[in-house]
Design an enzyme around this catalytic site. Sequence first.
Site, PDB file in Angstrom:
ATOM      1  N   GLY A 185      10.424   0.717  -5.610  1.00  0.00           N
ATOM      2  CA  GLY A 185      11.034  -0.497  -4.223  1.00  0.00           C
ATOM      3  C   GLY A 185      11.293  -1.780  -4.642  1.00  0.00           C
ATOM      4  O   GLY A 185      11.377  -2.516  -4.430  1.00  0.00           O
TER       5      GLY A 185
ATOM      6  N   GLU B  76       6.538  -7.119  -7.832  1.00  0.00           N
ATOM      7  CA  GLU B  76       6.114  -5.903  -6.821  1.00  0.00           C
ATOM      8  C   GLU B  76       7.181  -6.163  -5.489  1.00  0.00           C
ATOM      9  O   GLU B  76       7.324  -7.296  -5.394  1.00  0.00           O
ATOM     10  CB  GLU B  76       4.434  -6.112  -6.223  1.00  0.00           C
ATOM     11  CG  GLU B  76       4.281  -5.275  -5.328  1.00  0.00           C
ATOM     12  CD  GLU B  76       4.432  -3.446  -6.296  1.00  0.00           C
ATOM     13  OE1 GLU B  76       5.116  -3.095  -6.323  1.00  0.00           O
ATOM     14  OE2 GLU B  76       3.331  -3.041  -6.617  1.00  0.00           O
ATOM     15  N   ASP B  77       7.224  -4.775  -4.881  1.00  0.00           N
ATOM     16  CA  ASP B  77       8.191  -5.713  -3.646  1.00  0.00           C
ATOM     17  C   ASP B  77       7.720  -5.349  -2.647  1.00  0.00           C
ATOM     18  O   ASP B  77       6.947  -6.647  -1.862  1.00  0.00           O
ATOM     19  CB  ASP B  77       8.437  -4.028  -3.109  1.00  0.00           C
ATOM     20  CG  ASP B  77       7.701  -2.389  -3.298  1.00  0.00           C
ATOM     21  OD1 ASP B  77       6.315  -3.041  -4.040  1.00  0.00           O
ATOM     22  OD2 ASP B  77       7.784  -1.704  -2.915  1.00  0.00           O
TER      23      ASP B  77
ATOM     24  N   ASP C 182       0.554  -3.896  -0.198  1.00  0.00           N
ATOM     25  CA  ASP C 182      -1.002  -3.674   0.666  1.00  0.00           C
ATOM     26  C   ASP C 182      -2.424  -3.590   0.565  1.00  0.00           C
ATOM     27  O   ASP C 182      -2.554  -5.256   1.391  1.00  0.00           O
ATOM     28  CB  ASP C 182      -0.372  -1.864   1.492  1.00  0.00           C
ATOM     29  CG  ASP C 182      -0.567  -1.582   2.761  1.00  0.00           C
ATOM     30  OD1 ASP C 182      -1.697  -2.577   3.301  1.00  0.00           O
ATOM     31  OD2 ASP C 182      -0.264  -0.888   3.006  1.00  0.00           O
TER      32      ASP C 182
ATOM     33  N   LYS D 154       0.862  -7.649   2.620  1.00  0.00           N
ATOM     34  CA  LYS D 154       0.449  -7.625   3.795  1.00  0.00           C
ATOM     35  C   LYS D 154      -1.223  -8.011   4.152  1.00  0.00           C
ATOM     36  O   LYS D 154      -0.996  -8.748   3.179  1.00  0.00           O
ATOM     37  CB  LYS D 154       0.007  -5.991   3.908  1.00  0.00           C
ATOM     38  CG  LYS D 154       2.242  -5.465   5.062  1.00  0.00           C
ATOM     39  CD  LYS D 154       1.387  -3.756   4.952  1.00  0.00           C
ATOM     40  CE  LYS D 154       3.071  -2.943   4.706  1.00  0.00           C
ATOM     41  NZ  LYS D 154       2.329  -1.798   5.974  1.00  0.00           N
TER      42      LYS D 154
ATOM     43  N   PHE E 289       4.227  -1.848   9.574  1.00  0.00           N
ATOM     44  CA  PHE E 289       5.543  -0.996   8.596  1.00  0.00           C
ATOM     45  C   PHE E 289       7.186  -1.731   8.212  1.00  0.00           C
ATOM     46  O   PHE E 289       7.105  -1.871   9.387  1.00  0.00           O
ATOM     47  CB  PHE E 289       5.139   0.196   8.617  1.00  0.00           C
ATOM     48  CG  PHE E 289       5.904   1.244   7.463  1.00  0.00           C
ATOM     49  CD1 PHE E 289       5.052   1.966   6.562  1.00  0.00           C
ATOM     50  CD2 PHE E 289       7.169   1.486   7.495  1.00  0.00           C
ATOM     51  CE1 PHE E 289       5.687   1.961   5.516  1.00  0.00           C
ATOM     52  CE2 PHE E 289       7.456   2.354   6.214  1.00  0.00           C
ATOM     53  CZ  PHE E 289       6.762   2.847   5.996  1.00  0.00           C
ATOM     54  N   VAL E 290       6.991  -1.813   7.414  1.00  0.00           N
ATOM     55  CA  VAL E 290       8.428  -2.980   6.791  1.00  0.00           C
ATOM     56  C   VAL E 290       9.472  -1.245   6.055  1.00  0.00           C
ATOM     57  O   VAL E 290       8.326  -0.828   4.998  1.00  0.00           O
ATOM     58  CB  VAL E 290       8.423  -3.785   6.293  1.00  0.00           C
ATOM     59  CG1 VAL E 290       7.926  -4.732   7.312  1.00  0.00           C
ATOM     60  CG2 VAL E 290       7.589  -3.734   4.884  1.00  0.00           C
TER      61      VAL E 290
ATOM     62  N   ASP F  47      11.022   1.442   1.140  1.00  0.00           N
ATOM     63  CA  ASP F  47      11.487   2.719   1.846  1.00  0.00           C
ATOM     64  C   ASP F  47      10.202   3.240   2.719  1.00  0.00           C
ATOM     65  O   ASP F  47       8.739   3.210   2.293  1.00  0.00           O
ATOM     66  CB  ASP F  47      11.501   3.599   0.772  1.00  0.00           C
ATOM     67  CG  ASP F  47       9.907   4.608  -0.176  1.00  0.00           C
ATOM     68  OD1 ASP F  47       9.547   3.195  -0.515  1.00  0.00           O
ATOM     69  OD2 ASP F  47       9.971   5.567   0.467  1.00  0.00           O
TER      70      ASP F  47
ATOM     71  N   ARG G  34      16.021   2.248   1.003  1.00  0.00           N
ATOM     72  CA  ARG G  34      15.682   1.293   0.219  1.00  0.00           C
ATOM     73  C   ARG G  34      16.888  -0.031  -0.079  1.00  0.00           C
ATOM     74  O   ARG G  34      17.085  -0.760  -0.239  1.00  0.00           O
ATOM     75  CB  ARG G  34      15.539   1.509  -0.935  1.00  0.00           C
ATOM     76  CG  ARG G  34      14.096   2.292  -1.606  1.00  0.00           C
ATOM     77  CD  ARG G  34      14.093   2.785  -2.929  1.00  0.00           C
ATOM     78  NE  ARG G  34      13.525   4.281  -2.925  1.00  0.00           N
ATOM     79  CZ  ARG G  34      11.318   3.504  -3.263  1.00  0.00           C
ATOM     80  NH1 ARG G  34      11.013   2.125  -2.708  1.00  0.00           N
ATOM     81  NH2 ARG G  34      10.940   4.261  -3.084  1.00  0.00           N
TER      82      ARG G  34
HETATM   83  P1  IMP Z   1      -1.323  -0.967  -2.030  1.00  0.00           P
HETATM   84  O1  IMP Z   1      -2.471  -0.619  -2.822  1.00  0.00           O
HETATM   85  O2  IMP Z   1      -1.862  -0.395  -1.326  1.00  0.00           O
HETATM   86  O3  IMP Z   1      -0.695  -2.310  -1.876  1.00  0.00           O
HETATM   87  O4  IMP Z   1       0.529  -0.496  -1.685  1.00  0.00           O
HETATM   88  C1  IMP Z   1       1.032  -0.781  -2.107  1.00  0.00           C
HETATM   89  C2  IMP Z   1       2.361   0.176  -2.236  1.00  0.00           C
HETATM   90  O5  IMP Z   1       2.665   0.884  -1.059  1.00  0.00           O
HETATM   91  C3  IMP Z   1       3.377  -0.053  -2.051  1.00  0.00           C
HETATM   92  O6  IMP Z   1       3.974  -0.746  -3.998  1.00  0.00           O
HETATM   93  C4  IMP Z   1       4.701   0.093  -1.504  1.00  0.00           C
HETATM   94  O7  IMP Z   1       5.291   1.436  -2.265  1.00  0.00           O
HETATM   95  C5  IMP Z   1       3.807   1.260  -0.280  1.00  0.00           C
HETATM   96  N1  IMP Z   1       4.310   0.109   0.936  1.00  0.00           N
HETATM   97  C6  IMP Z   1       3.095  -0.134   1.265  1.00  0.00           C
HETATM   98  N2  IMP Z   1       3.183  -0.854   2.695  1.00  0.00           N
HETATM   99  C7  IMP Z   1       4.547  -0.253   2.561  1.00  0.00           C
HETATM  100  C8  IMP Z   1       4.804  -0.829   4.040  1.00  0.00           C
HETATM  101  O8  IMP Z   1       5.115  -1.448   4.724  1.00  0.00           O
HETATM  102  N3  IMP Z   1       6.498  -0.199   4.029  1.00  0.00           N
HETATM  103  C9  IMP Z   1       7.156   0.373   2.698  1.00  0.00           C
HETATM  104  N4  IMP Z   1       6.221   0.799   2.355  1.00  0.00           N
HETATM  105  C10 IMP Z   1       4.962   0.129   1.404  1.00  0.00           C
END
Ligand code: IMP
Length: 178
Positions: A47, A101-102, A105, A133, A154-155, A161, A167
């Site tokens: 990402g 990081e992209d 969440d 987020k 969700f983005v 992606d 992407r």
């Molecule tokens: P976390 O461990 O919950 O912080 O997960 C983060 C990962 O979930 C990111 O690196 C993304 O791959 C994926 N992700 C979470 N939210 C989104 C979104 O809104 N769009 C796309 N990918 C997301």
Amino acid sequence: MKITVKDLSFAPFIPESAILERVAQIGQQISADYAGRVPLFLPILNGSFVFAADLLREVSLECRVSFVKHASYQGTTSTGQLKTLIGLNESIFNQDIIVVEDIMDTGLTLSKVIEELRSLGTRSVEIATLIRKAPAREHAVKPKYIGFDIDNEFVLGYGLDYEGLGRNLSAIYQQVPV
Ligand code: IMP
């Protein structure tokens, strides 16, 4: 203009110009904060490839970059010593690390990575995330650099992606009802 990706609809959310402006600010901030040091950027694939490419060109320091990936481990995590990152070819001992990081969440993925990096004798570890987020705001892991704080939507686009698609979009889109 609304777009459709697989079964979902998305509407424009953050225009490319706003993203690039914010990314440039972060690049300048990093350049000021790390003056006199040679940080090692660790963008997490897939990402963050777009964000990393733009961010690094806004950093005016000597720096290194090594793209890494979360190991997709199979089965349970009960085997103990699990490597959570793969592709780390540089020595990270005594290095100033900036994880790129992209999107954060829950922040759970990144907290594991940070823990692992700190245990390997790094000098410092900070995070630059393009998007944070709402749930990640409550998390113990606090990124030093945040592009945009958003709600729990969700983005898509600019590296992010939906089921592998989207992407390559230059702007960021948010999911809307079909
Ligand atoms: P976390 O461990 O919950 O912080 O997960 C983060 C990962 O979930 C990111 O690196 C993304 O791959 C994926 N992700 C979470 N939210 C989104 C979104 O809104 N769009 C796309 N990918 C997301």
